[in-house]
Write an enzyme that holds these catalytic residues in place. Sequence first.
Site, mmCIF file in Angstrom:
data_model
loop_
_atom_site.group_PDB
_atom_site.id
_atom_site.type_symbol
_atom_site.label_atom_id
_atom_site.label_comp_id
_atom_site.label_asym_id
_atom_site.label_seq_id
_atom_site.Cartn_x
_atom_site.Cartn_y
_atom_site.Cartn_z
ATOM 1 N N GLY A 249 0.975 -1.368 -0.073
ATOM 2 C CA GLY A 249 -0.004 0.097 0.057
ATOM 3 C C GLY A 249 0.967 1.167 -0.072
ATOM 4 O O GLY A 249 0.494 2.315 -0.569
ATOM 5 N N ASP A 250 1.984 1.230 0.756
ATOM 6 C CA ASP A 250 2.806 2.266 0.714
ATOM 7 C C ASP A 250 3.317 2.745 -0.775
ATOM 8 O O ASP A 250 3.394 3.619 -1.096
ATOM 9 C CB ASP A 250 4.003 2.200 1.892
#
Length: 471
Positions: A249-250
């Site tokens: 997600g990052d």
Amino acid sequence: MRITVVGDLLLDVDINGTATRLSPDAPVPVVDVGDVRRRAGGAGLVATVLARDGHDVSLVTAVSDDDGASHLRRALAGVSVLAGTPQAPTPTKTRVRIGTHPMVRFDQGCDPAPVPSSTGEMLAAIASADAIVVADYGRGITANTDIRGALTDAARRIPVVWDPHPSGSDPVAGVSVVTPNLAEATATAKAAGSRGGAEEAGRYLLDKWGSSSVLVTRGEDGALLLCSDGSAESIPAPTTNVSDPCGAGDRLAGSLAVHLATGFDLAQAAARAVEDASAFLAAGGAAALAGADPGDAADPSEVSPVVELKGLELVDTADLHPDGVRLARSVRESGGTVVATGGCFDLLHAGHARTLAAARSMGDCLIVCLNSDQSVRRLKGAHRPIVSVEDRAELLLALECVDAVVVFGEDTPEACLTQIRPDIWVKGGDYAPEELPEARVLAAWGGHCVTVPFHPARSTSGLAAALAKVS
């Protein structure tokens, strides 16, 4: 590109080892620790990855003054860290792995924290950015009133991507994209009475948050992009073998902000960000970014002038571009073809020279991914390398066909390739290109592998054996 990351810092610790027996005290495995690696997590991971990509990154966050914070500052070398007064202990997440299998995780200092303070310098970094990523991990930075005001102003001018957290603050109105994962999206929607799937949850969040779009990430199923104009688009993810999904997600949020700032429309930027996240996981995910404990490092006085920049060791020379990542980006932006190859290159011989020359002829630059001394030792044995990494790099750079050398410490160059993103990966050998383990990594961005003839009479092992007989 100037990118500001706003969010909460975590310290991630990976304890890696092996287990061959059970404890006599209880039926649990005894882990023989091989190494301990520490890395910046949360907003720090977003900033680290973007800095590795060659961007000018500022991190607006809160940093404590404890031992964990000292590890974070070392891990964030190359990132401009702007922080207010320390408010709480450094939240630390320690994962114990046996091989590639996670066994247990310990969380420390993860209790709710007070809202951190802000400074004029922090607000200026938000105001001067070309793009902003908000990595909310529920530690309070996004609840700061002044920071929220600065983000609201920025959202009117530049791309702002907000990665939310169940314990965090609602995104400010008007941000370009909010990127909840499927579990976060459906849980938030269900709490308000919705019982639908990803699309219904995403539309609820669009209305709740007042953002231009919501990108619901769905792991191996890709993502669902929902826009304020009512449109919806499913974005598939490349097939990827994932051993650890940490950091996907990052990576996605950071890439999405960059692609939007570069000028891609929302659907194009989202598709590219999904591909970037898949390639990131294929290369080992966040765990591949961790550095060995500094206590295990060599005495700095014994190390030759090789500099570490944004997580990759890059040979520093006065004559040639030292940063393979930036060189690759520059060549691509000018419409050129980036070629890379890799290996130990312990005793440089005619076979190496032929392979390198052939590789360079295929494109507009050649970047060599070079195994570090520690990596060679693990692969070849305690008697190797014969030549140090500094000398091996210098010899390679002396060749007219080599434009840059990037030193990597892992057993494979996958993480290195993910940063360089070559169009062509060249190896010497008599096997099919699609059989190369690097093929699936390059496929994530449309690259491909090529093999050139192998010269069996010319090898480092043969030279080493001959030298041993002479001595």
